[in-house]
Design an enzyme around this catalytic site. Structure first.
Site, PDB file in Angstrom:
ATOM      1  N   ASP A 117      24.236  40.086 -36.822  1.00 43.95           N
ATOM      2  CA  ASP A 117      24.302  39.418 -38.126  1.00 43.95           C
ATOM      3  C   ASP A 117      24.758  37.974 -37.940  1.00 43.95           C
ATOM      4  O   ASP A 117      24.130  37.034 -38.435  1.00 43.95           O
ATOM      5  CB  ASP A 117      25.283  40.179 -39.033  1.00 43.95           C
ATOM      6  CG  ASP A 117      25.447  39.504 -40.385  1.00 43.95           C
ATOM      7  OD1 ASP A 117      24.427  39.111 -40.974  1.00 43.95           O
ATOM      8  OD2 ASP A 117      26.597  39.361 -40.843  1.00 43.95           O
TER       9      ASP A 117
ATOM     10  N   ASP B 196      22.359  34.201 -37.943  1.00 46.76           N
ATOM     11  CA  ASP B 196      22.590  33.034 -38.811  1.00 46.76           C
ATOM     12  C   ASP B 196      22.755  31.777 -37.957  1.00 46.76           C
ATOM     13  O   ASP B 196      22.343  30.684 -38.356  1.00 46.76           O
ATOM     14  CB  ASP B 196      23.829  33.225 -39.704  1.00 46.76           C
ATOM     15  CG  ASP B 196      23.485  33.905 -41.042  1.00 46.76           C
ATOM     16  OD1 ASP B 196      22.537  34.714 -41.065  1.00 46.76           O
ATOM     17  OD2 ASP B 196      24.154  33.616 -42.061  1.00 46.76           O
TER      18      ASP B 196
ATOM     19  N   LYS C  43      31.112  42.762 -26.481  1.00 43.27           N
ATOM     20  CA  LYS C  43      32.484  42.268 -26.282  1.00 43.27           C
ATOM     21  C   LYS C  43      33.185  43.314 -25.408  1.00 43.27           C
ATOM     22  O   LYS C  43      34.211  43.902 -25.770  1.00 43.27           O
ATOM     23  CB  LYS C  43      33.164  42.094 -27.651  1.00 43.27           C
ATOM     24  CG  LYS C  43      34.545  41.494 -27.622  1.00 43.27           C
ATOM     25  CD  LYS C  43      34.555  39.994 -27.401  1.00 43.27           C
ATOM     26  CE  LYS C  43      35.994  39.494 -27.271  1.00 43.27           C
ATOM     27  NZ  LYS C  43      36.072  38.078 -26.867  1.00 43.27           N
TER      28      LYS C  43
ATOM     29  N   TYR D 149      29.618  48.429 -39.725  1.00 40.32           N
ATOM     30  CA  TYR D 149      29.004  48.516 -41.049  1.00 40.32           C
ATOM     31  C   TYR D 149      29.035  49.930 -41.625  1.00 40.32           C
ATOM     32  O   TYR D 149      28.998  50.113 -42.831  1.00 40.32           O
ATOM     33  CB  TYR D 149      27.548  48.050 -40.986  1.00 40.32           C
ATOM     34  CG  TYR D 149      27.380  46.556 -41.040  1.00 40.32           C
ATOM     35  CD1 TYR D 149      27.770  45.752 -39.963  1.00 40.32           C
ATOM     36  CD2 TYR D 149      26.836  45.938 -42.159  1.00 40.32           C
ATOM     37  CE1 TYR D 149      27.614  44.381 -40.007  1.00 40.32           C
ATOM     38  CE2 TYR D 149      26.670  44.564 -42.209  1.00 40.32           C
ATOM     39  CZ  TYR D 149      27.056  43.789 -41.136  1.00 40.32           C
ATOM     40  OH  TYR D 149      26.895  42.440 -41.184  1.00 40.32           O
TER      41      TYR D 149
ATOM     42  N   ASP E  48      31.413  35.840 -27.622  1.00 38.51           N
ATOM     43  CA  ASP E  48      32.003  34.518 -27.899  1.00 38.51           C
ATOM     44  C   ASP E  48      31.336  33.439 -27.046  1.00 38.51           C
ATOM     45  O   ASP E  48      30.883  32.409 -27.558  1.00 38.51           O
ATOM     46  CB  ASP E  48      33.536  34.548 -27.720  1.00 38.51           C
ATOM     47  CG  ASP E  48      34.003  35.239 -26.443  1.00 38.51           C
ATOM     48  OD1 ASP E  48      33.160  35.781 -25.702  1.00 38.51           O
ATOM     49  OD2 ASP E  48      35.230  35.233 -26.183  1.00 38.51           O
TER      50      ASP E  48
END
Ligand code: NAD
Ligand code: IPM
Ligand code: MN
Length: 354
Positions: free
Chosen positions: A239, A243, A182, A136, A215
């Site tokens: 983020d 959701d 990751k 970001y 993942d």
């Protein structure tokens, strides 16, 4: 003692839900016999329209002279292509406040079991999302004619400060801390994993630390969400996964958040996790619960009113249990009607506690 907060309604359903959130906060202040001054400021698309800047200096100055900021949501198709976007305003607000830990709790509200994809009861959890680093904010970033690039960057101190909050919460709840990265691919994630591991060994040897790749974690959160009581992760993964928890509990519209920089009282930024929802804006049917829940978090974290925060959460649970819900969670009530019911329950709860 009086309190002063900033309110940045923003775009789309942002003003619709913050209007109800303010009504609720005013009611809380009447019941709690304290004064609450709320000053509105511009952010996002509306700020671009009125000043050319998605986070004008007056708004920046406002959030620095108040104890807490309530944000609605920013963005919309009208501004998506502009040189300045509403979303840039939000990122500048977050950076200016310097608040790095975005706490995003999720729980299935009573009565919503049927609208969730889950087939069994589950209590919920908390995602702690690092908010000021990673893709970001990393430089360089840019767009050429046939090429574009972003940079992900994290320092050990940025990782440590947010992981520490994760460890503190996991310790106080007596649950494992799940760190998501990751690290099989990304350098920032390798640093993330090493840093979190080292901090755990040095300062929190009694807290069980578990690592997950993002993942596989996304899959596991869907089939076994009860394993994710306290999660800490980087900006982008937080983020996306938060959701996902919106889907788990039935709607994005019911989740709120607090952004803080310490595990104690202090200035905070409070925002529902959803966006400006252009598809339903102006219809009076936006779910206000994400914004109302954010108010509960504000009362707890920034205004030193934990009891009032708990009452607000209970009043929301009772409203939903009564079936007073917006269409996204299977009801037919409007935004204001839900807030009316929450306020009614708040009065009942406050009356009973006297
Ligand atoms: P969104 O969160 O606005 O909407 C996704 C879906 O969820 C839509 O179907 C919407 O109707 C529904 N939804 C969201 N909030 C709801 C609520 N309170 N009640 C009922 N339904 C609700 O995400 P999007 O459509 O991907 O993005 C729209 C705009 O919002 C974009 O410009 C995006 O950048 C912006 N956005 C802003 C924020 C923020 O300000 N914090 C967060 C996310 C997205
Ligand atoms: C959120 C939003 C924002 C983010 C966007 C609008 C900048 O999706 O608050 O979750 O990605 O942080
Ligand atoms: Mn988001």
């Amino acid at each position: 003692m009086g309190h002063h907060i900033a309110v940045l309604p923003g775009d789309g359903i942002g003003p619709e839900v913050t209007e109800q959130a303010l009504r609720l906060l005013e009611e809380v202040s009447r019941l709690g016999q304290f004064t609450l001054e709320a000053t509105e400021g511009l952010i996002g698309g509306r700020a671009i329209d009125e000043t050319g800047d998605p986070f004008p200096p007056a708004s920046d100055e406002l959030v620095h002279r108040t104890e807490a900021t309530l944000l609605g949501a920013v963005g919309g198709p009208k501004w998506a292509q502009g040189p300045a976007t509403p979303e840039q305003g939000l990122l500048r607000l977050r950076a200016s406040l310097g608040l790095f830990a975005n706490i995003r709790p999720f729980e299935v509200l009573p009565g919503l079991e049927a609208v969730t994809p889950l087939k069994r009861p589950f209590a919920g959890g908390v995602i702690i999302r690092e908010l000021l680093g990673g893709l970001y904010y990393g430089e360089p970033r840019g767009r050429l004619e046939r090429e574009a690039f972003d940079t992900s960057r994290y320092t050990t101190s940025e990782i440590e400060r947010v992981a520490r909050l994760g460890f503190e919460l996991a310790k106080s709840e007596g649950v494992p801390l799940i760190s998501i990265d990751k690290a099989n691919v990304l350098q920032t994630s390798k640093l993330w994993r090493d840093t979190v591991t080292r901090l755990g060994q040095a300062e929190y040897p009694t807290v069980r630390l578990e690592h997950r790749y993002v993942d596989a974690a996304a899959m596991e959160m869907v089939i076994a969400p009860e394993r994710f009581k306290v999660v800490v992760t980087e900006n982008l993964f937080g983020d996306i996964l938060s959701d996902l928890t919106g889907g788990l509990v039935g709607s994005l519209g019911v989740l709120g958040s607090a952004t803080v920089s310490q595990w104690s009282q202090g200035r905070g930024l409070y925002e529902p996790i959803h966006g400006s929802a252009p598809d339903i804006a102006g219809k009076g049917i936006a779910n206000p619960i994400g914004a109302l829940w954010s108010c509960a978090l504000m009362l707890e974290w920034s205004l030193a009113k934990p009891e009032a925060g708990a009452f607000v959460k209970d009043a929301i649970r009772r409203t939903v249990a009564e079936g007073i819900c917006t269409p996204d969670i299977g009801g037919s009530a409007g935004t204001a009607e839900v807030a009316d019911a929450v306020i009614r329950h708040l009065h009942i709860l406050a009356g009973a506690s006297r």
